[in-house]
Design a protein around this motif. Structure first.
Motif, short mmCIF file in Angstrom:
data_model
loop_
_atom_site.label_atom_id
_atom_site.label_comp_id
_atom_site.label_asym_id
_atom_site.label_seq_id
_atom_site.Cartn_x
_atom_site.Cartn_y
_atom_site.Cartn_z
N ALA A 66 65.14 -40.64 5.88
CA ALA A 66 63.85 -41.04 5.30
C ALA A 66 63.90 -41.17 3.78
CB ALA A 66 62.77 -40.03 5.68
N ASP A 67 64.99 -40.74 3.16
CA ASP A 67 65.10 -40.87 1.70
C ASP A 67 65.05 -42.32 1.23
OD1 ASP A 67 65.38 -38.16 1.74
OD2 ASP A 67 67.15 -38.11 0.46
N ILE A 68 65.38 -43.25 2.14
CA ILE A 68 65.36 -44.65 1.74
C ILE A 68 63.97 -45.09 1.33
CG2 ILE A 68 64.94 -45.60 4.05
CD1 ILE A 68 67.36 -46.98 1.37
N TYR A 69 62.93 -44.47 1.91
CA TYR A 69 61.56 -44.81 1.51
C TYR A 69 61.29 -44.39 0.07
CZ TYR A 69 60.97 -45.31 6.58
OH TYR A 69 61.10 -45.69 7.89
N LEU A 70 61.84 -43.26 -0.34
CA LEU A 70 61.68 -42.81 -1.72
C LEU A 70 62.44 -43.71 -2.68
CD1 LEU A 70 61.95 -38.95 -1.20
CD2 LEU A 70 59.91 -40.27 -1.78
N VAL A 71 63.59 -44.20 -2.25
CA VAL A 71 64.35 -45.15 -3.07
C VAL A 71 63.48 -46.36 -3.39
CG1 VAL A 71 66.30 -46.76 -3.08
CG2 VAL A 71 66.60 -44.44 -2.19
N PHE A 72 62.82 -46.89 -2.38
CA PHE A 72 62.00 -48.08 -2.60
C PHE A 72 60.67 -47.75 -3.27
CE2 PHE A 72 64.54 -49.90 1.09
CZ PHE A 72 65.41 -50.54 0.23
N ALA A 73 60.22 -46.52 -3.17
CA ALA A 73 59.03 -46.11 -3.93
C ALA A 73 59.33 -46.16 -5.42
CB ALA A 73 58.59 -44.71 -3.51
N TRP A 74 60.51 -45.66 -5.81
CA TRP A 74 60.92 -45.74 -7.22
C TRP A 74 61.07 -47.21 -7.64
CZ3 TRP A 74 60.32 -41.95 -10.40
CH2 TRP A 74 60.47 -40.62 -9.98
N TYR A 75 61.65 -48.01 -6.77
CA TYR A 75 61.83 -49.43 -7.10
C TYR A 75 60.48 -50.14 -7.22
CZ TYR A 75 63.96 -54.06 -7.14
OH TYR A 75 64.37 -55.32 -7.51
N GLY A 76 59.55 -49.80 -6.34
CA GLY A 76 58.22 -50.38 -6.42
C GLY A 76 57.53 -50.00 -7.72
N ALA A 77 57.68 -48.73 -8.13
CA ALA A 77 57.11 -48.29 -9.41
C ALA A 77 57.75 -49.05 -10.56
CB ALA A 77 57.32 -46.79 -9.57
N ALA A 78 59.04 -49.33 -10.45
CA ALA A 78 59.73 -50.10 -11.49
C ALA A 78 59.16 -51.52 -11.60
CB ALA A 78 61.23 -50.16 -11.21
N LYS A 79 58.91 -52.15 -10.47
CA LYS A 79 58.35 -53.51 -10.50
C LYS A 79 56.93 -53.52 -11.07
CE LYS A 79 60.42 -56.49 -9.38
NZ LYS A 79 61.47 -57.23 -10.16
N LEU A 80 56.15 -52.49 -10.77
CA LEU A 80 54.80 -52.39 -11.33
C LEU A 80 54.87 -52.22 -12.84
CD1 LEU A 80 53.02 -50.13 -8.69
CD2 LEU A 80 52.67 -52.58 -9.07
N ALA A 81 55.81 -51.40 -13.30
CA ALA A 81 55.97 -51.21 -14.74
C ALA A 81 56.38 -52.51 -15.41
CB ALA A 81 57.01 -50.12 -15.01
N GLU A 82 57.22 -53.29 -14.74
CA GLU A 82 57.64 -54.58 -15.28
C GLU A 82 56.45 -55.51 -15.47
OE1 GLU A 82 61.01 -57.96 -14.29
OE2 GLU A 82 60.03 -56.93 -12.63
#
Length: 268
Positions: A201-217
């Motif tokens: 299930a850690d893969i969901y956290l990986v993409f949560a961080w990535y999603g936050a990165a795209k929002l910051a962008e």
């Protein structure tokens, strides 16, 4: 629904996404893309924070490669059932390290010709992660056999975009499919196919961080205007690097699962 039927559905969906990308009108690179909020220079380095924040990618990539090498020599970790499973992760962490170099090069003087060297390793890293997901959730042979093709598709999506820009009709369609649909596909694999390891299930956290990165962008200017400390794009680099680190964290902590899953895993 059987796993075989799920795979057929995902395969048809993937083919459909590629066909849609080929059929819909081309999405060009916005001319204002290179106009980042924070353009401050320090120590003779233009766009200092957008450049130096890429060290996070370089450090995570090197740490990941070091772990993969060390895990071959040490019995401390039980992160892989077979040594050849490391190949997707080797390509992934190498690509993360190269992203640190390529993105820093781009941000020194942002333009399309330099952006290629930023996007190319990102696309390869995402496709390597897709191969890892297939290897661990569908079958060892499937994931590893598709690895070269997936990596090539990631690279072609970027080179096709740049070629189209050179022809005066920029087309981001295939790069968008690689960057966003591939992530959706990994999530679907995680939902419908059990992992051969703990910490799946850690893969969901990986993409949560990535999603936050795209929002910051997207909020580059708004974040910068909060106090002129860092911009959203600088934050994007840090958050995306944390997402890459979370993959390394997952590998260090996970253990292989015994039983029937192993048998089906080795047979595919």
């Amino acid at each position: 629904m059987s796993n075989k039927r799920r795979l057929w559905i995902l395969g048809i969906l993937s083919l459909g996404m590629v066909l849609i990308a080929a059929m819909v009108p081309p999405i060009p690179q916005p001319p204002e893309y290179h106009q980042f909020a924070d353009r401050r220079s320090y120590f003779g380095i233009p766009n200092f924070f957008n450049v130096t924040s890429n060290l996070a990618f370089l450090f995570v990539g090197i740490a990941g490669l070091s772990f993969l090498l060390w895990s071959c020599l040490s019995s401390r970790y039980n992160s892989f059932i077979e040594l050849r499973e490391r190949w997707p992760y080797l390509i992934l962490f190498l690509s993360v390290a190269v992203t640190g170099i390529g993105s820093a090069y781009y941000h020194l003087a942002p333009d399309n010709s330099r952006l290629v060297w930023d996007r190319l390793p990102i696309a390869v890293a995402i496709m390597a992660l897709l191969s890892a997901a297939l290897t661990e959730r569908v079958g060892l042979r499937v994931g590893l056999r598709l690895l070269p093709m997936l990596v090539a598709m990631g690279a072609v999506s970027v080179t096709h975009w740049y070629w189209s820009e050179q022809q005066g009709a920029g087309n981001l369609n295939f790069y968008i499919v690689v960057q966003f649909y591939s992530i959706l596909l990994i999530v679907l694999l995680a939902m419908f196919f059990p992992s051969q390891y703990t910490r799946g299930a850690d893969i969901y956290l990986v993409f949560a961080w990535y999603g936050a990165a795209k929002l910051a962008e997207v909020a580059d200017r708004e974040i910068y205007d909060l106090g002129h400390l860092i911009s959203g794009h600088t934050a994007k680099h840090v958050l995306a690097a944390i997402g890459a680190y979370w993959i390394l964290r997952m590998l260090k902590k996970r253990k292989s699962l015994a039983g029937e899953l192993h048998a089906s895993y080795r047979s595919l």
